[in-house]
Write a protein that holds these residues in place. Structure first.
Motif, mmCIF file in Angstrom:
data_model
loop_
_atom_site.group_PDB
_atom_site.id
_atom_site.type_symbol
_atom_site.label_atom_id
_atom_site.label_comp_id
_atom_site.label_asym_id
_atom_site.label_seq_id
_atom_site.Cartn_x
_atom_site.Cartn_y
_atom_site.Cartn_z
ATOM 1 N N ILE A 164 -73.722 36.318 23.803
ATOM 2 C CA ILE A 164 -74.375 36.000 22.526
ATOM 3 C C ILE A 164 -73.433 35.259 21.588
ATOM 4 O O ILE A 164 -73.810 34.257 20.953
ATOM 5 N N LEU A 165 -72.171 35.708 21.485
ATOM 6 C CA LEU A 165 -71.278 35.195 20.443
ATOM 7 C C LEU A 165 -70.478 33.959 20.838
ATOM 8 O O LEU A 165 -70.133 33.154 19.967
ATOM 9 N N ILE A 166 -70.160 33.780 22.120
ATOM 10 C CA ILE A 166 -69.413 32.581 22.510
ATOM 11 C C ILE A 166 -70.209 31.314 22.197
ATOM 12 O O ILE A 166 -69.651 30.340 21.671
ATOM 13 N N PRO A 167 -71.534 31.274 22.455
ATOM 14 C CA PRO A 167 -72.309 30.092 22.057
ATOM 15 C C PRO A 167 -72.414 29.901 20.538
ATOM 16 O O PRO A 167 -72.847 28.842 20.079
ATOM 17 N N ILE A 168 -72.054 30.915 19.763
ATOM 18 C CA ILE A 168 -72.017 30.772 18.302
ATOM 19 C C ILE A 168 -70.615 30.359 17.850
ATOM 20 O O ILE A 168 -70.443 29.470 17.007
ATOM 21 N N LEU A 174 -67.338 29.308 28.697
ATOM 22 C CA LEU A 174 -66.585 28.313 27.929
ATOM 23 C C LEU A 174 -66.730 26.894 28.465
ATOM 24 O O LEU A 174 -66.451 25.930 27.754
ATOM 25 N N SER A 175 -67.157 26.769 29.710
ATOM 26 C CA SER A 175 -67.041 25.493 30.418
ATOM 27 C C SER A 175 -67.851 24.352 29.807
ATOM 28 O O SER A 175 -67.551 23.177 30.052
ATOM 29 N N THR A 176 -68.862 24.640 29.013
ATOM 30 C CA THR A 176 -69.736 23.584 28.488
ATOM 31 C C THR A 176 -69.287 23.040 27.129
ATOM 32 O O THR A 176 -69.951 22.173 26.564
ATOM 33 N N TYR A 177 -68.157 23.521 26.591
ATOM 34 C CA TYR A 177 -67.742 23.119 25.246
ATOM 35 C C TYR A 177 -66.499 22.235 25.286
ATOM 36 O O TYR A 177 -65.633 22.401 26.142
ATOM 37 N N SER A 178 -66.407 21.311 24.341
ATOM 38 C CA SER A 178 -65.233 20.438 24.206
ATOM 39 C C SER A 178 -64.309 21.066 23.158
ATOM 40 O O SER A 178 -64.540 20.921 21.953
ATOM 41 N N LEU A 179 -63.292 21.732 23.625
ATOM 42 C CA LEU A 179 -62.456 22.538 22.727
ATOM 43 C C LEU A 179 -61.067 21.954 22.506
ATOM 44 O O LEU A 179 -60.203 22.620 21.945
ATOM 45 N N GLY A 180 -60.854 20.721 22.918
ATOM 46 C CA GLY A 180 -59.519 20.131 22.801
ATOM 47 C C GLY A 180 -58.689 20.430 24.021
ATOM 48 O O GLY A 180 -58.298 19.535 24.762
ATOM 49 N N MET A 217 -67.967 28.973 19.689
ATOM 50 C CA MET A 217 -67.382 27.737 20.204
ATOM 51 C C MET A 217 -67.898 26.482 19.484
ATOM 52 O O MET A 217 -67.115 25.561 19.227
ATOM 53 N N PRO A 218 -69.182 26.393 19.141
ATOM 54 C CA PRO A 218 -69.615 25.248 18.312
ATOM 55 C C PRO A 218 -68.902 25.207 16.959
ATOM 56 O O PRO A 218 -68.660 24.123 16.419
ATOM 57 N N MET A 219 -68.567 26.374 16.394
ATOM 58 C CA MET A 219 -67.778 26.398 15.150
ATOM 59 C C MET A 219 -66.410 25.766 15.373
ATOM 60 O O MET A 219 -65.884 25.053 14.499
ATOM 61 N N VAL A 220 -65.830 26.034 16.547
ATOM 62 C CA VAL A 220 -64.544 25.433 16.884
ATOM 63 C C VAL A 220 -64.668 23.923 16.927
ATOM 64 O O VAL A 220 -63.828 23.184 16.376
ATOM 65 N N PRO A 277 -59.042 27.234 15.488
ATOM 66 C CA PRO A 277 -58.251 27.476 16.710
ATOM 67 C C PRO A 277 -59.118 28.146 17.779
ATOM 68 O O PRO A 277 -59.580 29.280 17.577
ATOM 69 N N PRO A 278 -59.349 27.490 18.900
ATOM 70 C CA PRO A 278 -60.282 28.051 19.892
ATOM 71 C C PRO A 278 -59.838 29.390 20.465
ATOM 72 O O PRO A 278 -60.654 30.288 20.667
ATOM 73 N N SER A 279 -58.545 29.556 20.705
ATOM 74 C CA SER A 279 -58.062 30.813 21.299
ATOM 75 C C SER A 279 -58.227 31.981 20.335
ATOM 76 O O SER A 279 -58.539 33.099 20.749
ATOM 77 N N LEU A 280 -58.034 31.735 19.047
ATOM 78 C CA LEU A 280 -58.200 32.797 18.053
ATOM 79 C C LEU A 280 -59.655 33.216 17.940
ATOM 80 O O LEU A 280 -59.968 34.420 17.893
ATOM 81 N N VAL A 281 -60.557 32.237 17.914
ATOM 82 C CA VAL A 281 -61.991 32.542 17.831
ATOM 83 C C VAL A 281 -62.436 33.312 19.070
ATOM 84 O O VAL A 281 -63.159 34.318 18.977
ATOM 85 N N LEU A 282 -61.983 32.854 20.247
ATOM 86 C CA LEU A 282 -62.352 33.542 21.484
ATOM 87 C C LEU A 282 -61.783 34.963 21.506
ATOM 88 O O LEU A 282 -62.481 35.917 21.886
#
Length: 462
Positions: free
Chosen positions: A381-385, A180-186, A387-390, A396-401
């Protein structure tokens, strides 16, 4: 080569398992199929297709052992057999069961199940350690109360990963934070991860159903048949041996748990969550075997050669399961190179209603995890798909994760090629195919509930 062909190895494995009821044959043919597809992808059809494809299959199995983590998992799986044999043949298991019953700690089937759940929960530091400790501790108790090893395998498998993914003070949490560390999720990554806990519907539903099964004593589907047959990996039970003293089981077991924590700190340079699970569990199992060996030797009831024979006999009992682990690792490596998981994940990237994205990520995670046998690989595989959607769509980042994490754990529970499924079978002394067959209805029930919950959460939160 058409992308849909990347699903062929997984289909081969499923068909052969259902047809022949042989997991090793299914894994081998699935691996051969994956290697032949990769050969066709690179070289095209030719006279050397079968020969080169067969050689590539063998080389893939060899290549798996070059990876340190994989080699350690295989060694650990063998050593577990030796450790189990030492604790069983010393009379330690029989004595521990007798003590627990006499002291009232586990004098009913319900108490035995709750004790297993408790042990699996408090060893959340590593999922394999959780399954191993709870399985070893409870095998004799389940034999005592005429409960099947399939039920034990279900309880430890369906407690270990869900507990690990909810508590997160372990390697699972560190691994996901790294992704998760490379994404800007709010919010910061830790807040997003903590926020996913109450939304991790599959893990929560699974733990609730496990507790219901333990407290009610009711089992359904293939599990009921296993309860009637009482299938175990070996012909004997853990409590056939004359009781000696509980210390012959408890001291090696406590050594295993305590040294696991110590080695996690050591391999993580003082940080528990940064430690290596595969290194620590191998070192801890080796130390526990050494402690059990020394205790039996010093008791003067066993000679060195007897203990060597007991250890190797215990290892030999687990050779079929170790073979399954080896082939599962090789197949997972092949499917990763073939792009099976990437193809399934790409389906989610199509234009979809936003409210359905969490549910579809859950489904994608389930399919990837079932076909590749790895929840961690599914996360990768799926977190890099997701998190950019977030970032782009304001989801909502927590729901997607939570949807991704739930899907990975669900598929892991359903997959016969998952290492956690194999370890749970090893720890409980249950046949692997028996474990998959009896756990599947429970996993599917919780999976359907989780899918509906993610659909509802998508409507409410997006």
């Amino acid at each position: 080569m058409a992308d849909w062909l990347t699903l062929l190895p997984a289909l081969v494995a499923i068909v052969v398992v259902l047809w022949r009821k042989e997991v090793i044959l299914a894994l081998l043919l699935s691996l051969c199929t994956a290697e032949l597809l990769m050969y066709l992808q690179g070289q095209g059809a030719g006279p050397g297709l079968l020969l080169d494809g067969s050689i590539a299959t063998l080389e893939r199995i060899v290549a798996v052992t070059k990876d340190g983590d994989n080699a350690r998992i295989l060694m650990f799986s063998l050593l577990v057999g030796g450790l189990l044999a030492y604790m069983r043949d010393s009379g330690g298991v029989s004595a521990t069961v007798k003590m627990l019953v006499e002291k009232g700690i586990a004098k009913t089937p319900r108490q035995a199940g709750l004790l297993t759940f408790f042990i699996s929960s408090v060893t959340f530091i590593e999922s394999n350690l959780s399954s191993l400790t709870a399985g070893i501790s409870s095998r004799g108790l389940f034999d005592k109360f005429q409960m099947s090893r399939a039920r034990l395998a279900y309880i430890i498998d369906s407690t270990s990963a869900p507990i690990c993914i909810i508590i997160l003070l372990n390697g699972w949490g560190a691994y996901i934070l790294g992704l998760l560390s490379t994404y800007s999720l709010g919010d910061n990554a830790i807040s997003v991860l903590i926020g996913s806990i109450p939304l991790n519907f599959y893990a929560l539903f699974t733990l609730a159903v496990v507790l219901y099964t333990i407290i009610s004593g009711k089992v359904y589907g293939p599990m009921r048949q296993s309860e009637q047959q009482l299938n175990t990996l070996a012909a004997h039970t853990e409590i056939d041996v004359k009781p000696s003293h509980p210390s012959f089981m408890l001291v090696p077991l406590l050594t295993l748990v305590a040294s696991m924590l110590g080695f996690m700190l050591m391999t993580g340079n003082g940080r528990l969550t940064a430690g290596s699970g595969s290194q620590s569990v191998l070192y801890a199992t080796t130390l526990a075997c050494l402690v059990a060996y020394c205790m039996m030797l010093l008791s003067k009831r066993f000679k060195h050669q007897q203990l060597v024979d007991i250890g190797f006999k215990g290892m030999s009992e687990l050779l079929p399961l170790v073979t399954i682990v080896l082939l599962s690792l090789a197949l997972g490596s092949s499917l990763k190179l073939l792009g099976t998981g990437t193809f399934i994940a790409s389906i989610v990237n199509d234009s979809l209603p936003l409210v359905l994205i969490p549910a579809l990520l859950f489904l994608a995670g389930a399919l990837i995890s079932v076909t590749t046998g790895t929840s961690w690989g599914t996360f990768a595989i799926l977190i890099p798909i997701g998190m950019p959607m977030v970032e782009l769509l304001g989801l909502p980042p927590s729901l997607v994760l939570a949807a991704i994490l739930s899907g990975g754990v669900f598929g892991d529970h359903c997959s016969p090629i998952s290492d956690s499924t194999a370890v749970s079978s090893v720890a409980s002394g249950c046949d692997l195919l028996e474990h998959v067959k009896t756990q599947l209805p429970y996993a599917l029930f919780c999976g359907v509930l989780a899918l509906l919950a993610f659909m509802l959460a998508g409507v409410v939160m997006i």
